[in-house]
Design a protein around this motif. Sequence first.
Motif, PDB file in Angstrom:
ATOM      1  N   ASP A 101       0.834  -1.214   0.000  1.00 39.79           N
ATOM      2  CA  ASP A 101       0.000   0.000   0.000  1.00 39.79           C
ATOM      3  C   ASP A 101       0.865   1.259   0.000  1.00 39.79           C
ATOM      4  N   GLN A 102       1.949   1.248   0.762  1.00 42.66           N
ATOM      5  CA  GLN A 102       2.840   2.404   0.822  1.00 42.66           C
ATOM      6  C   GLN A 102       3.496   2.656  -0.541  1.00 42.66           C
TER       7      GLN A 102
ATOM      8  N   LYS B  27       0.909   4.092  -2.863  1.00 42.14           N
ATOM      9  CA  LYS B  27       0.632   5.484  -2.497  1.00 42.14           C
ATOM     10  C   LYS B  27       1.728   6.416  -3.024  1.00 42.14           C
ATOM     11  N   GLU B  28       2.981   5.967  -2.890  1.00 49.31           N
ATOM     12  CA  GLU B  28       4.113   6.776  -3.323  1.00 49.31           C
ATOM     13  C   GLU B  28       4.423   6.595  -4.814  1.00 49.31           C
TER      14      GLU B  28
END
Length: 160
Positions: free
Chosen positions: A87-88, A91-92
């Motif tokens: 997820d990180q 997101k990035e």
Amino acid sequence: MITIIVAADEDLLIGKEGTANGMPWTNKEDLKHFKQTTLDHDVLFGMKTFKAMGERPLPRRHTIVVTRSDYQNEKVSVAHDLKAVIDQYKKEQKDLFICGGAGIYKQALDEADVLLLSRIPGHHSGETYFPDFHGHGYVLKEKIPFETFTLEKYVRENHA
């Protein structure tokens, strides 16, 4: 982009205990392809696969190890939640290569955008298999023949 990268034989076998690298074969051409594809990128391994590799990070790659234990290694990043890592990265909008093993692959099938499958010819002996990825929305987009294997590139089309 989240990419699963894996080498499997015709039966989707990916692992064999007791071998130098945890794999049922030695295929220098596929290892070269893996290196060229992942160089200067972030790679993620489960603990069992990382241990099979000798518990050392790959050169010129940021290595993340996912484990439930309190494992510590100053040469790698340690995470305890695969989905949170993915997820990180989403997101990035950063690239991440998921490199195994079977349990990590199974968890990542509904999260990854691309599956790069090096299809090693033949039927080998071992005990660890890549999970069935049919029904997860992957569509074969390209087959690239190499001398000793065929690279199958799948894209997952039915995800948000």
